[in-house]
Design a protein around this motif. Structure first.
Motif, PDB file in Angstrom:
ATOM      1  N   LEU A  37       6.537  29.567 -23.145  1.00 11.76           N
ATOM      2  CA  LEU A  37       7.987  29.710 -23.293  1.00 11.76           C
ATOM      3  C   LEU A  37       8.960  29.651 -22.291  1.00 11.76           C
ATOM      4  CD1 LEU A  37       8.248  32.359 -26.006  1.00 11.76           C
ATOM      5  CD2 LEU A  37       8.610  29.885 -26.312  1.00 11.76           C
ATOM      6  N   THR A  38       8.535  30.331 -20.888  1.00  7.88           N
ATOM      7  CA  THR A  38       9.057  30.073 -19.684  1.00  7.88           C
ATOM      8  C   THR A  38       9.147  28.664 -19.156  1.00  7.88           C
ATOM      9  OG1 THR A  38       8.616  32.293 -19.026  1.00  7.88           O
ATOM     10  CG2 THR A  38       9.086  30.825 -17.291  1.00  7.88           C
ATOM     11  N   SER A  39       8.051  28.134 -19.269  1.00  9.39           N
ATOM     12  CA  SER A  39       7.892  26.496 -18.815  1.00  9.39           C
ATOM     13  C   SER A  39       8.850  25.622 -19.467  1.00  9.39           C
ATOM     14  CB  SER A  39       6.381  26.232 -18.952  1.00  9.39           C
ATOM     15  OG  SER A  39       5.714  26.858 -18.196  1.00  9.39           O
ATOM     16  N   SER A  40       9.129  26.019 -20.923  1.00 10.68           N
ATOM     17  CA  SER A  40       9.846  25.023 -21.766  1.00 10.68           C
ATOM     18  C   SER A  40      11.414  25.348 -21.457  1.00 10.68           C
ATOM     19  CB  SER A  40       9.277  25.363 -23.131  1.00 10.68           C
ATOM     20  OG  SER A  40      10.160  26.526 -23.354  1.00 10.68           O
ATOM     21  N   ILE A  41      11.736  26.605 -20.987  1.00 10.27           N
ATOM     22  CA  ILE A  41      12.933  27.017 -20.826  1.00 10.27           C
ATOM     23  C   ILE A  41      13.370  25.968 -19.455  1.00 10.27           C
ATOM     24  CG2 ILE A  41      14.608  28.467 -19.476  1.00 10.27           C
ATOM     25  CD1 ILE A  41      13.259  30.622 -21.078  1.00 10.27           C
ATOM     26  N   LYS A  42      12.524  25.493 -18.674  1.00 12.53           N
ATOM     27  CA  LYS A  42      12.839  24.821 -17.326  1.00 12.53           C
ATOM     28  C   LYS A  42      13.279  23.466 -17.687  1.00 12.53           C
ATOM     29  CE  LYS A  42       9.260  26.690 -15.330  1.00 12.53           C
ATOM     30  NZ  LYS A  42       8.288  26.985 -14.152  1.00 12.53           N
ATOM     31  N   ASP A  43      12.477  22.945 -18.835  1.00 13.32           N
ATOM     32  CA  ASP A  43      13.052  21.669 -19.418  1.00 13.32           C
ATOM     33  C   ASP A  43      14.259  21.383 -20.103  1.00 13.32           C
ATOM     34  OD1 ASP A  43      10.679  20.712 -18.028  1.00 13.32           O
ATOM     35  OD2 ASP A  43       9.352  21.242 -19.477  1.00 13.32           O
ATOM     36  N   GLN A  44      15.037  22.438 -20.379  1.00 12.42           N
ATOM     37  CA  GLN A  44      16.184  22.427 -21.208  1.00 12.42           C
ATOM     38  C   GLN A  44      17.408  22.601 -20.478  1.00 12.42           C
ATOM     39  OE1 GLN A  44      15.292  24.942 -24.741  1.00 12.42           O
ATOM     40  NE2 GLN A  44      13.065  24.642 -24.128  1.00 12.42           N
ATOM     41  N   THR A  45      18.639  22.228 -21.333  1.00  9.36           N
ATOM     42  CA  THR A  45      19.831  22.761 -20.481  1.00  9.36           C
ATOM     43  C   THR A  45      20.619  23.827 -21.108  1.00  9.36           C
ATOM     44  OG1 THR A  45      20.814  20.726 -21.847  1.00  9.36           O
ATOM     45  CG2 THR A  45      20.001  20.325 -19.521  1.00  9.36           C
ATOM     46  N   VAL A  46      20.022  24.091 -22.271  1.00 10.05           N
ATOM     47  CA  VAL A  46      20.660  25.390 -23.147  1.00 10.05           C
ATOM     48  C   VAL A  46      19.284  25.942 -23.797  1.00 10.05           C
ATOM     49  CG1 VAL A  46      21.074  24.004 -25.081  1.00 10.05           C
ATOM     50  CG2 VAL A  46      22.276  25.955 -24.773  1.00 10.05           C
ATOM     51  N   ILE A  47      19.535  27.329 -23.660  1.00  9.79           N
ATOM     52  CA  ILE A  47      18.673  28.017 -24.519  1.00  9.79           C
ATOM     53  C   ILE A  47      19.359  29.000 -25.170  1.00  9.79           C
ATOM     54  CG2 ILE A  47      16.684  27.879 -22.662  1.00  9.79           C
ATOM     55  CD1 ILE A  47      17.466  30.467 -21.369  1.00  9.79           C
ATOM     56  N   GLU A  48      18.658  29.470 -26.353  1.00  8.55           N
ATOM     57  CA  GLU A  48      19.178  30.707 -27.344  1.00  8.55           C
ATOM     58  C   GLU A  48      18.087  31.650 -27.236  1.00  8.55           C
ATOM     59  OE1 GLU A  48      19.713  30.848 -31.994  1.00  8.55           O
ATOM     60  OE2 GLU A  48      21.065  29.470 -31.007  1.00  8.55           O
ATOM     61  N   LEU A  49      18.686  33.034 -27.044  1.00  4.98           N
ATOM     62  CA  LEU A  49      17.897  34.185 -26.684  1.00  4.98           C
ATOM     63  C   LEU A  49      18.182  35.115 -27.934  1.00  4.98           C
ATOM     64  CD1 LEU A  49      18.473  34.568 -23.125  1.00  4.98           C
ATOM     65  CD2 LEU A  49      16.483  33.527 -24.193  1.00  4.98           C
TER      66      LEU A  49
END
Length: 449
Positions: free
Chosen positions: A156-168
């Motif tokens: 999940l951390t790796s996927s965050i780095k490929d996005q420009t917005v995340i929902e927590l």
């Protein structure tokens, strides 16, 4: 604003390096057309041969046809965790992490009952995370709708780095469970320079100064001087430096901090020894010389006017304590007692400077950030590539929720204050019932390789 990969990922010496392009037929080497990938790779190889600490371990016949980033990696020694290269014309080539993209970090921990929770441990001031309402101590239950587990946290951390917005999905830790859950969107963006946070604790008539330092940028010496002037005026008798999330930065700023703490040092007192390859040799610098490498720094004597003259300092550390912050720990030891509280540091016992093409017009857009020196203190002590072990082992995550940095009851701070009040710095046993399973600022994330 600043891009945090600059100081998080490589210890920068404040020098100006003018790299002229090495000609393609240097030392009888191969020749390639200007502007080709192969010609850039040849420049990379020639630069690394000149400056790289492990230049003697580079392959004799590398594959010049590889993409530049892959070629650079093919030159690195197996023990090198920190060297990296970026293309200034390609933003995607820069190191990416949750912290430098969104301004926060988290840890996945296993509690004594076996349950797994994810807690936010750092929120940078004036960052996208801060502006979205995230706070240290919040519990993350989901990232982009996926429940976090020990098994998928790294993915999940790796996927965050490929996005420009995340929902927590986040909540509060109360009475052993998560309450008041809500969804928060965090958008990719830059973070402002981080302030120095200070406090003064008073116990049994003794005053202890506390200073949280996020990193060591150039130009921070006036602010450091101001904080220590306040400490001195308040008559503090003990000092706690919080470097737990400090990736490093300028050695000159670290030297300035060190000059403000112990007694008995002068402008000619040795501060650091750099040892490079056969071209770099050995370089020794005093406190005054190292501070002066920052053109915006106050001079050594200005620092000494506000020096506390202590014989002991407490330094809070974690696996994220690296580079210039490790130099503070190691290079104060010849001059005073250093009591380290927390966890073992990252182990970045090295320094470097930016290597780039300075021709006008510039022909190569790549920048190299290689390891160039190993660093040692005035007694010649260094070689802490496996990290520096604390005298007082303390688990930041022993109690939930995590308290704000600067709270006297926070785990690491209270461990230091207890040692101060008991006048003891004995090694404590770590409570192994609370286990850290994953952290978003693991070394692989931090160095961007």
């Amino acid at each position: 604003m600043k891009k945090y990969f600059n100081c998080q990922l490589l210890l920068l010496l404040v020098v100006s390096l003018f790299i002229l392009s090495c000609s393609n037929d240097d030392e009888g080497g191969p020749s390639f057309p200007d502007g080709s990938t192969e010609s850039v790779n040849l420049w990379v190889q020639d630069s690394m041969r000149r400056y790289y600490y492990w230049a003697d371990q580079m392959p004799a016949k590398p594959d010049y046809h590889l993409p530049v980033k892959d070629f650079f990696k093919s030159l690195l020694a197996s023990q090198d965790r920190f060297s990296f290269a970026v293309d200034t014309m390609d933003p995607s080539s820069y190191p990416r992490s949750v912290r430098n993209m969104y301004g926060f970090d988290y840890a996945v921990i296993q509690l004594p009952d076996g349950s797994v929770v994810t807690t936010i441990k750092l929120v940078m001031k004036s960052s996208p995370a801060f502006n979205s309402g995230l706070q240290r101590g919040m519990i993350i239950t989901k990232i982009n709708g996926k429940t976090i587990t020990a098994a998928n946290a790294e993915e999940l951390t790796s996927s965050i780095k490929d996005q420009t917005v995340i929902e927590l999905t986040v909540g509060e830790w109360k009475n052993g469970s998560v309450e008041n859950e809500k969804n928060i969107k965090v958008y990719y963006g830059y973070s402002l320079n981080q302030p120095l946070d200070s406090k003064i604790f008073e116990q049994n008539g003794k005053k202890t100064g506390y200073l949280y330092i996020y990193d060591f940028p150039d130009g921070m010496t006036p602010t450091l001087n101001q904080k220590f002037s306040q400490f001195k005026a308040a008559g503090i008798q003990e000092l706690i430096l919080d470097l737990r999330y400090n990736y490093g930065g300028s050695v000159s700023s670290a030297a300035a901090l060190c000059a403000l703490i112990p007694s008995g040092i002068t402008s000619s007192s040795p501060f650091i020894i750099y040892k490079g390859n056969k071209n770099g040799g050995e370089v020794k610098r005093t406190f005054a010389e190292q501070i002066a490498y920052d053109p915006h720094a106050l001079d050594f004597n200005s620092h000494r006017s506000n020096a506390l003259g202590l014989n002991k300092v407490y330094i809070l550390t974690s696996n994220s304590t690296a580079s210039a912050s490790e130099i503070v720990i190691n290079n104060l030891k010849p001059y005073m007692q250093v009591v380290q509280v927390g966890d073992v540091t990252l182990g970045k016992d090295m320094a470097g400077f930016l290597v780039e093409d300075k021709r006008k017009p510039k022909k190569i857009s790549w920048q190299l950030h290689p390891v160039i020196y190993k660093v040692f203190n005035a007694n010649g002590e260094g070689a802490y590539s496996k990290g520096i072990d604390p005298q007082i082992i303390a688990n930041e995550f022993a109690k939930l929720p995590l308290l704000p940095l600067g709270d006297s009851e926070e785990s690491l701070i209270s461990s230091a204050l207890n040692s101060i009040s008991l006048k003891s710095a004995g090694k404590h046993a770590l409570d192994e019932r609370v286990k850290v399973l994953f952290q978003s600022d693991t070394p692989s994330a931090a160095i961007g390789k």
